[in-house]
Each structure stands twice: as C-alpha cells, then as structure tokens.
Design a protein around this motif. Structure first.
Motif, PDB file in Angstrom:
ATOM      1  N   GLU A  42       5.765  12.325  -5.231  1.00 10.77           N
ATOM      2  CA  GLU A  42       6.623  11.166  -5.001  1.00 10.77           C
ATOM      3  C   GLU A  42       6.954  10.988  -3.521  1.00 10.77           C
ATOM      4  O   GLU A  42       7.818  10.204  -3.180  1.00 10.77           O
ATOM      5  N   GLU A  43       6.249  11.696  -2.680  1.00 17.07           N
ATOM      6  CA  GLU A  43       6.480  11.591  -1.255  1.00 17.07           C
ATOM      7  C   GLU A  43       6.071  10.204  -0.756  1.00 17.07           C
ATOM      8  O   GLU A  43       5.027   9.681  -1.133  1.00 17.07           O
ATOM      9  N   LEU A  44       6.909   9.619   0.084  1.00 23.45           N
ATOM     10  CA  LEU A  44       6.604   8.316   0.681  1.00 23.45           C
ATOM     11  C   LEU A  44       5.884   8.538   2.004  1.00 23.45           C
ATOM     12  O   LEU A  44       6.295   9.358   2.815  1.00 23.45           O
ATOM     13  N   LEU A  45       4.813   7.792   2.206  1.00 24.23           N
ATOM     14  CA  LEU A  45       4.027   7.883   3.434  1.00 24.23           C
ATOM     15  C   LEU A  45       4.140   6.587   4.220  1.00 24.23           C
ATOM     16  O   LEU A  45       4.164   5.503   3.640  1.00 24.23           O
ATOM     17  N   THR A  46       4.195   6.696   5.534  1.00 24.52           N
ATOM     18  CA  THR A  46       4.173   5.509   6.390  1.00 24.52           C
ATOM     19  C   THR A  46       2.753   4.976   6.429  1.00 24.52           C
ATOM     20  O   THR A  46       1.819   5.583   5.899  1.00 24.52           O
ATOM     21  N   ARG A  47       2.569   3.837   7.087  1.00 17.57           N
ATOM     22  CA  ARG A  47       1.222   3.268   7.219  1.00 17.57           C
ATOM     23  C   ARG A  47       0.289   4.255   7.914  1.00 17.57           C
ATOM     24  O   ARG A  47      -0.846   4.481   7.482  1.00 17.57           O
ATOM     25  N   GLU A  48       0.775   4.825   9.009  1.00 21.55           N
ATOM     26  CA  GLU A  48      -0.050   5.761   9.779  1.00 21.55           C
ATOM     27  C   GLU A  48      -0.403   6.995   8.951  1.00 21.55           C
ATOM     28  O   GLU A  48      -1.554   7.439   8.942  1.00 21.55           O
ATOM     29  N   GLU A  49       0.568   7.553   8.244  1.00 15.22           N
ATOM     30  CA  GLU A  49       0.323   8.726   7.402  1.00 15.22           C
ATOM     31  C   GLU A  49      -0.653   8.398   6.271  1.00 15.22           C
ATOM     32  O   GLU A  49      -1.504   9.213   5.921  1.00 15.22           O
ATOM     33  N   THR A  50      -0.529   7.192   5.724  1.00 17.85           N
ATOM     34  CA  THR A  50      -1.426   6.768   4.645  1.00 17.85           C
ATOM     35  C   THR A  50      -2.855   6.651   5.157  1.00 17.85           C
ATOM     36  O   THR A  50      -3.799   7.080   4.483  1.00 17.85           O
ATOM     37  N   CYS A  51      -3.024   6.082   6.334  1.00 14.22           N
ATOM     38  CA  CYS A  51      -4.363   5.967   6.917  1.00 14.22           C
ATOM     39  C   CYS A  51      -4.972   7.350   7.157  1.00 14.22           C
ATOM     40  O   CYS A  51      -6.153   7.565   6.879  1.00 14.22           O
ATOM     41  N   VAL A  70      -3.908  -0.999  -3.524  1.00 14.13           N
ATOM     42  CA  VAL A  70      -2.852  -0.009  -3.343  1.00 14.13           C
ATOM     43  C   VAL A  70      -1.512  -0.744  -3.294  1.00 14.13           C
ATOM     44  O   VAL A  70      -1.437  -1.890  -2.851  1.00 14.13           O
ATOM     45  N   LYS A  71      -0.464  -0.103  -3.766  1.00 16.15           N
ATOM     46  CA  LYS A  71       0.866  -0.701  -3.785  1.00 16.15           C
ATOM     47  C   LYS A  71       1.654  -0.260  -2.561  1.00 16.15           C
ATOM     48  O   LYS A  71       1.639   0.915  -2.197  1.00 16.15           O
ATOM     49  N   ALA A  72       2.333  -1.191  -1.942  1.00 18.55           N
ATOM     50  CA  ALA A  72       3.174  -0.897  -0.791  1.00 18.55           C
ATOM     51  C   ALA A  72       4.629  -1.197  -1.136  1.00 18.55           C
ATOM     52  O   ALA A  72       4.920  -2.106  -1.918  1.00 18.55           O
ATOM     53  N   TYR A  81       4.043   3.940   1.242  1.00 17.73           N
ATOM     54  CA  TYR A  81       3.114   4.112   0.129  1.00 17.73           C
ATOM     55  C   TYR A  81       3.423   5.432  -0.560  1.00 17.73           C
ATOM     56  O   TYR A  81       3.668   6.435   0.112  1.00 17.73           O
ATOM     57  N   LYS A  82       3.419   5.431  -1.894  1.00 20.18           N
ATOM     58  CA  LYS A  82       3.653   6.658  -2.646  1.00 20.18           C
ATOM     59  C   LYS A  82       2.344   7.434  -2.753  1.00 20.18           C
ATOM     60  O   LYS A  82       1.312   6.884  -3.140  1.00 20.18           O
ATOM     61  N   ARG A  83       2.423   8.719  -2.427  1.00 18.44           N
ATOM     62  CA  ARG A  83       1.231   9.570  -2.486  1.00 18.44           C
ATOM     63  C   ARG A  83       0.620   9.578  -3.888  1.00 18.44           C
ATOM     64  O   ARG A  83      -0.594   9.488  -4.052  1.00 18.44           O
ATOM     65  N   SER A  84       1.467   9.653  -4.919  1.00 17.11           N
ATOM     66  CA  SER A  84       0.964   9.711  -6.299  1.00 17.11           C
ATOM     67  C   SER A  84       0.209   8.436  -6.661  1.00 17.11           C
ATOM     68  O   SER A  84      -0.823   8.488  -7.325  1.00 17.11           O
ATOM     69  N   GLU A  85       0.689   7.280  -6.212  1.00 21.74           N
ATOM     70  CA  GLU A  85       0.012   6.016  -6.513  1.00 21.74           C
ATOM     71  C   GLU A  85      -1.290   5.882  -5.742  1.00 21.74           C
ATOM     72  O   GLU A  85      -2.242   5.278  -6.236  1.00 21.74           O
ATOM     73  N   LEU A  86      -1.344   6.446  -4.539  1.00 24.50           N
ATOM     74  CA  LEU A  86      -2.595   6.430  -3.785  1.00 24.50           C
ATOM     75  C   LEU A  86      -3.658   7.245  -4.518  1.00 24.50           C
ATOM     76  O   LEU A  86      -4.813   6.826  -4.618  1.00 24.50           O
ATOM     77  N   LEU A  87      -3.267   8.395  -5.046  1.00 22.16           N
ATOM     78  CA  LEU A  87      -4.209   9.233  -5.790  1.00 22.16           C
ATOM     79  C   LEU A  87      -4.647   8.544  -7.078  1.00 22.16           C
ATOM     80  O   LEU A  87      -5.812   8.632  -7.464  1.00 22.16           O
ATOM     81  N   GLU A  88      -3.728   7.828  -7.732  1.00 22.78           N
ATOM     82  CA  GLU A  88      -4.060   7.115  -8.968  1.00 22.78           C
ATOM     83  C   GLU A  88      -5.007   5.942  -8.700  1.00 22.78           C
ATOM     84  O   GLU A  88      -5.795   5.573  -9.562  1.00 22.78           O
ATOM     85  N   SER A  89      -4.935   5.359  -7.506  1.00 19.18           N
ATOM     86  CA  SER A  89      -5.780   4.199  -7.207  1.00 19.18           C
ATOM     87  C   SER A  89      -7.233   4.600  -6.942  1.00 19.18           C
ATOM     88  O   SER A  89      -8.113   3.751  -6.969  1.00 19.18           O
TER      89      SER A  89
END
Length: 95
Positions: A42-51, A70-72, A81-89
């Motif tokens: 459930e960690e939130l990532l910034t745009r830079e961290e997500t990239c 991806v959901k923002a 961006y939620k790390r868990s949702e990035l993995l699910e996408s």
C-alpha cells in the motif's frame, strides 16, 4: 569472547540438516515480520519513484495514466501511485 564457529567434522548429517532448516525458518520468519510491518503493497509512490520502479520514462507514465492502464491519486498538483495497483496492472504476455 564467544564465536559463532561450527565444526562440520563433529556434526552428523541429520544435525547439519536440522541446523540449516532452523536457520532458514528463522530467516523466513524475520522477513515475513518485516514485510508485515512495512506493508509495501500500500506504499504510495511519486511520479519519479513510479518511473524508477517500472523502469520507464515519465512520458510513458503520463500516457499510461491517461489511457487508464495505471491509476493515479492526487493531492493538488501532486500525483501518487499505489505499488500494489502497479503490480496488478502488469499482464502476462503470451509467447
């Protein structure tokens, strides 16, 4: 002075197996506790961290967000961006 040396010559195979098994169980238990306390999913990532996490360019992230891949989440002009949702996408590619 106490040392943590093990003389393998004095151990039987069963004792060595038990020692290795106990060490592995303890390591897995510690890792599991650490992951539960940090709750990485459930960690939130910034745009830079997500990239960096997805190893993509910011223009790709912008495009994927606009297409709904991806959901923002946002507060003001900031996007997260939620790390868990990035993995699910992520989707499995067919060979």
């Amino acid at each position: 002075m106490k040392t943590k040396a093990i003389l393998l010559e004095s151990l039987t195979i069963e004792q060595l197996q038990q020692l290795i098994g106990t060490s592995i169980k303890n390591g897995i238990s510690e890792l599991h506790k650490e992951l539960e306390t940090k709750n990485y999913n459930e960690e939130l990532l910034t745009r830079e961290e997500t990239c960096k996490f997805l190893k993509i360019d910011s223009s790709s992230l912008w495009s994927w967000t606009n297409k709904g891949k991806v959901k923002a989440y946002g507060i003001g002009a900031r996007r997260y961006y939620k790390r868990s949702e990035l993995l699910e996408s992520l989707s499995l590619l067919k060979k």
